[in-house]
Design a protein around this motif. Structure first.
Motif, short mmCIF file in Angstrom:
data_model
loop_
_atom_site.label_atom_id
_atom_site.label_comp_id
_atom_site.label_asym_id
_atom_site.label_seq_id
_atom_site.Cartn_x
_atom_site.Cartn_y
_atom_site.Cartn_z
N SER A 77 73.20 -51.19 26.09
CA SER A 77 71.94 -51.61 25.46
C SER A 77 72.26 -52.57 24.32
O SER A 77 73.43 -52.70 23.93
CB SER A 77 71.18 -50.40 24.90
N GLY A 78 71.22 -53.19 23.78
CA GLY A 78 71.42 -54.06 22.62
C GLY A 78 71.92 -53.28 21.43
O GLY A 78 72.76 -53.76 20.66
N MET A 79 71.42 -52.05 21.24
CA MET A 79 71.88 -51.26 20.09
C MET A 79 73.36 -50.91 20.21
O MET A 79 74.08 -50.92 19.21
CB MET A 79 71.04 -49.97 19.97
N TYR A 109 65.12 -56.13 12.77
CA TYR A 109 64.60 -55.27 13.84
C TYR A 109 64.73 -53.80 13.38
O TYR A 109 65.78 -53.40 12.87
CB TYR A 109 65.38 -55.52 15.13
N ASN A 119 62.33 -60.63 13.07
CA ASN A 119 61.39 -59.77 13.75
C ASN A 119 60.58 -59.01 12.70
O ASN A 119 61.18 -58.30 11.90
CB ASN A 119 62.23 -58.80 14.60
N ASP A 152 72.41 -61.71 15.38
CA ASP A 152 71.64 -61.18 16.50
C ASP A 152 70.83 -62.37 17.04
O ASP A 152 69.88 -62.83 16.40
CB ASP A 152 70.72 -60.06 16.00
N THR A 156 69.12 -62.53 19.86
CA THR A 156 68.23 -62.06 20.93
C THR A 156 66.99 -62.95 21.11
O THR A 156 66.64 -63.32 22.23
CB THR A 156 67.77 -60.61 20.64
N PHE A 157 66.30 -63.30 20.01
CA PHE A 157 65.04 -64.04 20.11
C PHE A 157 65.28 -65.49 20.52
O PHE A 157 64.45 -66.08 21.20
CB PHE A 157 64.29 -64.03 18.77
N SER A 210 70.35 -58.32 22.60
CA SER A 210 69.77 -57.33 23.47
C SER A 210 69.45 -58.12 24.74
O SER A 210 68.46 -58.87 24.78
CB SER A 210 68.49 -56.75 22.86
N THR A 268 68.37 -56.95 27.27
CA THR A 268 67.14 -56.32 27.77
C THR A 268 65.98 -57.32 27.70
O THR A 268 65.03 -57.22 28.48
CB THR A 268 66.80 -55.12 26.84
N LYS A 269 66.06 -58.24 26.74
CA LYS A 269 64.93 -59.14 26.44
C LYS A 269 65.02 -60.40 27.30
O LYS A 269 64.89 -60.32 28.50
CB LYS A 269 64.90 -59.44 24.95
N ALA A 288 70.40 -53.74 28.50
CA ALA A 288 71.79 -54.22 28.40
C ALA A 288 72.00 -54.89 27.06
O ALA A 288 71.06 -55.35 26.41
CB ALA A 288 72.08 -55.23 29.52
N LEU A 339 59.89 -57.00 24.47
CA LEU A 339 59.61 -58.44 24.44
C LEU A 339 60.52 -59.16 25.42
O LEU A 339 61.45 -58.57 25.97
CB LEU A 339 59.86 -58.98 23.01
#
Ligand SMILES: Cc1ncc(COP(=O)(O)O)c(C=O)c1O
Length: 386
Positions: free
Chosen positions: A80-82, A106, A152, A177, A179-180, A199, A201-202, A212, A331
């Motif tokens: 995961s991202g975490m 986040y 975020n 990070d 991610t965005f 992450s 996942t996004k 992931a 997201l």
């Protein structure tokens, strides 16, 4: 190659008579017929796979692809991202130290810092990363800087380039990070950051069907992160790695549409009834406008936020009236979704802490999808109509 082509081709070699789409290899273990061969593979002397927690073909492809896109020497994935964030922090700061982090973080990251790292001796310090003097002062004696390319939920853009410059002078490593923004819009390693995490996942996965994470950086740091990940066991499953790579292949076209749609929606929202403020880094008047235009020249991705003057009741009313947009506490998917930071990403903060960040009971975060922009705008218009 340009990022669009890298997203399609990185992490693989297309050869005659091999499948164009990669196979999924869910095997937990590989069989060996020779002890020397096993030893050579297990020690890393010879390429190959032996046990699924150590390595897996689908993970390797995803990792190679992200490393290439981020301009990094290597990458390692996680469940995961975490897990990726934890792995990245421990790789750069293995012993308790001061971590200077963006205060608009986040919520899960904030909880990790406060509830897991602080009790083991780390000292998180939260600063307004738009204030370079504050960052500079906080960096004295720090052991790590943790930034988000786009914050975020209010979508501010710290000057990663300037912060990296200040951190380098003090010998403090920088973790971003990303991610965005994704490596399509921003590649922090090219700006001097040490390590980037996602992450996946996004946006990388892009279809809200996997969890992931991934960390990219120099070969030595990533090798240390990988070794720890093998010991701790938070490794990514083969199917989710396969899905993430499948998502990555279309990342550039999706991000382009997400970016166009979010800016158009942000502009339209400014004139809709009950909207008190709109937060998008590329809206004129945004506190991040100049930095975003410099660091995100191709767009700012799909995220935006806005404040409804009527607070929670107005958010509830809008949600119930939506015909296409849905509420979902994540997201980066193809569908336009909203979330409500007060009870989702920022529920771990006190009302005073949220107020300090500018997150109120009327704050709505939007993950703009890739639908036709007319349909997205029309759904907000009818949901907010008087
Ligand atoms: C910016 C950011 N970083 C990290 C995470 C954590 O990722 P995951 O949910 O994959 O563990 C999230 C999740 O929402 C996020 O938005």
């Amino acid at each position: 190659m340009k990022p669009a082509s890298r997203a399609v081709h990185s992490g693989r070699e297309i050869k005659a008579r091999t499948p164009l789409a990669p196979a999924i290899t869910p095997a937990a273990v590989h069989v060996y017929a020779d002890l020397d061969d096993y030893e050579a593979v297990a020690s890393g002397e010879r390429p190959g796979y032996f046990y699924g927690r150590n390595s897996n073909e689908n993970r390797s492809m995803l990792e190679a692809a992200i490393a290439e896109l981020e301009g990094a020497e290597a990458a390692v994935s996680s469940a995961s991202g975490m897990a990726a964030l934890h792995m990245a922090i421990l790789a750069l700061a293995p012993r308790p130290t001061t971590i200077v982090a963006t205060r608009e973080l986040y919520g899960g990251t904030l909880s990790l810092l406060r509830q897991d790292l602080e009790p083991s001796g780390y000292e998180p310090v939260f600063v307004d990363v738009l204030d370079l003097d504050a960052v500079s002062a906080a960096l004295n004696g720090a052991g790590l800087v943790l930034l988000e390319t786009i914050t975020n939920p209010l979508c501010r853009v710290p000057d990663v380039e300037a912060i990296v410059g200040i951190a380098k002078e003090r010998g403090v490593p920088v973790l971003v990070d990303n991610t965005f923004a994704t490596p399509i819009l921003c590649r922090p390693i090219e700006l001097g950051a040490d390590v980037v995490m996602h992450s996946a996942t996004k946006y990388i996965g892009g279809h809200s069907d996997l969890l992931a994470g991934i960390v990219a950086g120099d070969a030595k740091t990533i090798a240390a992160a990988r070794a720890r990940s093998v010991r701790m066991g938070g490794t990514l499953g083969a199917f989710d790695a396969w899905l993430a790579l499948r998502g990555l292949r279309t990342l550039e076209v999706r991000i382009r549409r997400h970016s166009e749609n979010s800016l158009a929606l942000a502009k339209a929202l400014r004139d809709m009834p009950g909207v008190a403020a709109v937060h998008h880094p590329l809206l004129e008047g945004s506190p991040s406008y100049e930095v975003a235009r410099r660091l995100l020249p191709d767009g700012a991705g799909g995220m935006l936020a806005f404040d409804l003057a009527g607070g929670r009741a107005a958010v509830q009313r809008m949600m119930k009236r939506f015909r296409m947009v849905s509420f979902a506490a994540s997201l980066g998917g193809v569908e336009t979704t909203i979330s409500y930071p007060e009870i989702t990403s920022h529920r771990g903060l006190s009302p005073a802490e949220r107020a300090e960040l500018g997150v109120g009971s009327g704050t709505v975060r939007v993950s703009t999808g890739i639908e036709a922009v007319e349909d997205i705008v029309a759904d907000f218009e009818q949901a907010l109509a008087g």
